[in-house]
Design an enzyme around this catalytic site. Structure first.
Site, PDB file in Angstrom:
ATOM      1  CG  HIS A  18      19.903  32.597 -23.141  1.00 42.86           C
ATOM      2  ND1 HIS A  18      20.852  33.398 -22.039  1.00 42.86           N
ATOM      3  CD2 HIS A  18      21.041  30.965 -23.009  1.00 42.86           C
ATOM      4  CE1 HIS A  18      21.812  32.702 -21.907  1.00 42.86           C
ATOM      5  NE2 HIS A  18      21.834  31.358 -22.625  1.00 42.86           N
TER       6      HIS A  18
ATOM      7  CD  GLU B 118      19.084  35.906 -23.180  1.00 44.54           C
ATOM      8  OE1 GLU B 118      18.411  35.870 -22.311  1.00 44.54           O
ATOM      9  OE2 GLU B 118      20.496  35.946 -23.145  1.00 44.54           O
TER      10      GLU B 118
ATOM     11  CB  CYS C 230      22.154  31.006 -19.088  1.00 39.75           C
ATOM     12  SG  CYS C 230      22.825  29.337 -19.069  1.00 39.75           S
TER      13      CYS C 230
END
Ligand code: GLN
Length: 550
Positions: A522, A524, A380
């Site tokens: 994102h 993750e 990001c």
């Protein structure tokens, strides 16, 4: 039929109620049950989107775009069940909907009160059903006795009355401190906490007792006696090296069985915990180690980048290595040369973030990774910084920057800045046009939740994902300006992921570099120990290769 498990906390906060809930969810799943986990937070913010990561940890984002507490991330990582906006609420949100209903005249004639209007709204939230849910686990944020939490405690007490106490089980997570001076562990705070819970009409069935060390049987029996629970319902929860040890540790102490027995369920399916033992063994016996530098802003608080550090661990699991993280304040590089900090690291990651502070340091770190051929993962803001660095250094536009920073009015004015990263005002979500202006409110005005991206065939990321179309979760206001695509691509950059309309760069990579990937989303948030995110697995693999070179 759905049964309900309520998880409350006592004595102090930060005892890991979220982890306990997630681990219990995983254990029930291991016995073949369908589970769903929910979080009720007593604070008055409508959602945690505007809370400081320094104070509250990261904001977790669901596919449907809800900004939630980081515990929702634990739930997803442990159970693999994708959470939705229906799985997280706060006092603020509950009061907001009560007040909206009041304005719409839904309660005409009534005096609006905490009981029953607010408690009814909480009960309505808890009982929103999902398919395949044998057990709904609801965690209450905060600690018993907090003023903000009272309506929630009252609501779950009433809920158990409404549903029948056989269909609800209460778990209380408390602290058992160890006192050095007398070399003893103390059960009194737990006794008081249970007393407090009882005084509001809730008798816990199970106690999960957090302590530095395992609690000896003698003390467990004492806790059972004084707190009026069965001896096998006192679970010792010592500090763990890895959070992924929690399910097997709890199982070995009989937590899942105690919960099922508390519902009156006796002949229950066996638990299959093979995959949990495997994960535990992989983490305990790594075949090597890599060091990853994380250059960010909120490096003082572990929880601020929870999903990033978990996803790195998952990348390590995928590659049989331990991942050591070195957290570096980006601002340091504004004064100092990054080389001494970064040279010993096998990979560099710049996570998401907001605001100008530290941004020039991040730009320097991205440039350092590019020039020194160190694997780089920009997430990001980390992608935006890498693009600014390229536009400045490779295209020679020194004034390249992000509108996010000029809008803060700190340094460059809008006239001086060449905005390579711009504030997006119109985009498409689920086939519908979304618009906003610079004056919109701060809460929930970002591009949030899952969006598709199309990947360039033959690119590194297409190979990593093994697919040409992906969906990932977003949380940002700004975007890389597509107009730099052609010029940068001539210099060896590939915009290898784009929004389906081709207007928004979602992924960039550098061709002649061992591993340099920036993503606008994102990844993750979707990584799990049993299915490490492919980008994190690929990043760690690249770090291992680098570790063999240096
Ligand atoms: N601050 C940047 C934006 O809003 C990046 C956000 C992020 O990293 N999540 O676009």
């Amino acid at each position: 039929m759905t049964r309900y498990i309520f998880i409350t906390g006592g004595v102090v906060s930060s005892l890991g109620k979220g982890l306990t809930s997630a681990a219990l969810g995983a254990l029930l799943q291991a016995r073949g049950y369908g589970v769903r986990l929910r979080k009720l937070d007593p604070y008055l913010n409508v959602d945690p989107g505007t809370l400081s990561p320094f104070e509250h940890g990261e904001v977790f984002v669901t596919d449907d775009g809800a900004e939630t507490d980081l515990d929702i991330g634990h739930y997803e990582r442990f159970t693999g069940v994708a959470a939705s906006a229906l799985d997280s609420t706060s006092s603020g949100r509950i009061y907001q909907s009560v007040l909206e209903k009041e304005r719409q005249g839904e309660y005409l004639g009534d005096t609006i009160q905490v009981i029953p209007h607010v408690t009814d709204e909480i009960k309505r939230f808890i009982s929103q059903e999902f398919e395949n849910t044998d057990f709904m686990l609801c965690e209450l944020g905060g600690t018993v006795g907090d003023i903000e939490g009272l309506p929630f405690f009252e609501a779950i007490r009433q809920f158990a009355q409404d549903k029948g106490t056989n269909n609800c089980v209460f778990i209380h997570v408390t602290l058992i401190p160890y006192l050095d001076v007398c070399n003893e562990i103390k059960t009194k705070p737990t006794q008081h906490s249970v007393k407090e819970l009882r005084s509001i009409g809730i008798s816990p069935d199970i106690l999960v007792c957090r302590s530095n060390l395992p609690i000896p049987d003698k003390e467990r029996n004492k806790i059972a006696l004084f707190c009026n629970v069965k001896q096998n319902a006192v679970i010792s929860s010592p500090d763990l090296k890895s959070i992924y040890e929690a399910p097997t540790l709890y199982h070995e102490q009989g937590l899942d069985l105690a919960v099922l027995n508390a519902f009156g369920l006796e002949n229950v399916p066996e638990a299959n915990l093979k995959k949990w033992y495997e994960v535990k063994n992989r983490i305990a016996n790594p075949e090597g180690k890599v060091r990853v530098a994380i250059v960010g802003k909120y490096t003082g608080l572990d929880d601020a980048y929870k999903s990033i550090s978990e996803a790195l661990t998952h990348g390590g699991i995928a590659n049989h290595v331990e991942v050591e993280t070195k957290w570096i304040q980006a601002e340091v590089f504004e004064e100092e040369d990054p080389a001494p900090y970064l040279t010993g690291c096998h990979a560099i990651l710049i996570p998401g973030g907001f605001g100008k502070r530290g941004s020039e340091g991040k730009i320097k770190a991205a440039g350092f990774a590019r020039r020194n051929r160190i694997p780089y993962f920009g997430i990001c803001l980390g992608m935006q910084m890498a693009v600014i660095e390229l536009v400045r250094d490779v295209l020679g536009i020194d004034s390249a920057g992000s509108e996010e920073f000029s809008l803060e009015g700190i340094e460059n004015s809008v006239e001086e800045l060449t905005p390579v990263i711009f504030y997006l005002k119109k985009w498409i979500q689920n086939g519908e046009k979304v618009t906003r202006t610079s004056n919109d409110e701060m809460g929930a005005t970002m591009r949030l939740g899952a969006y598709p991206a199309m990947l360039t065939e033959g690119s590194l990321v297409a190979e990593i994902y093994g697919s040409n179309e992906i969906s990932e979760r977003h949380r940002h206001r700004y975007e890389v300006d597509i107009k730099y695509k052609d010029r940068l691509e001539k210099e060896g950059v590939v915009f290898s992921g784009l929004s389906p309309d081709g207007n928004l760069p979602e992924i960039m990579e550098i061709k002649n570099h061992p591993w340099f990937v920036g993503v606008q989303f994102h990844p993750e948030l979707k990584s799990q120990p049993f299915s490490p995110h492919p980008l994190f697995a690929g990043f760690i693999e690249a770090a291992i290769k680098r570790s063999r070179l240096v």
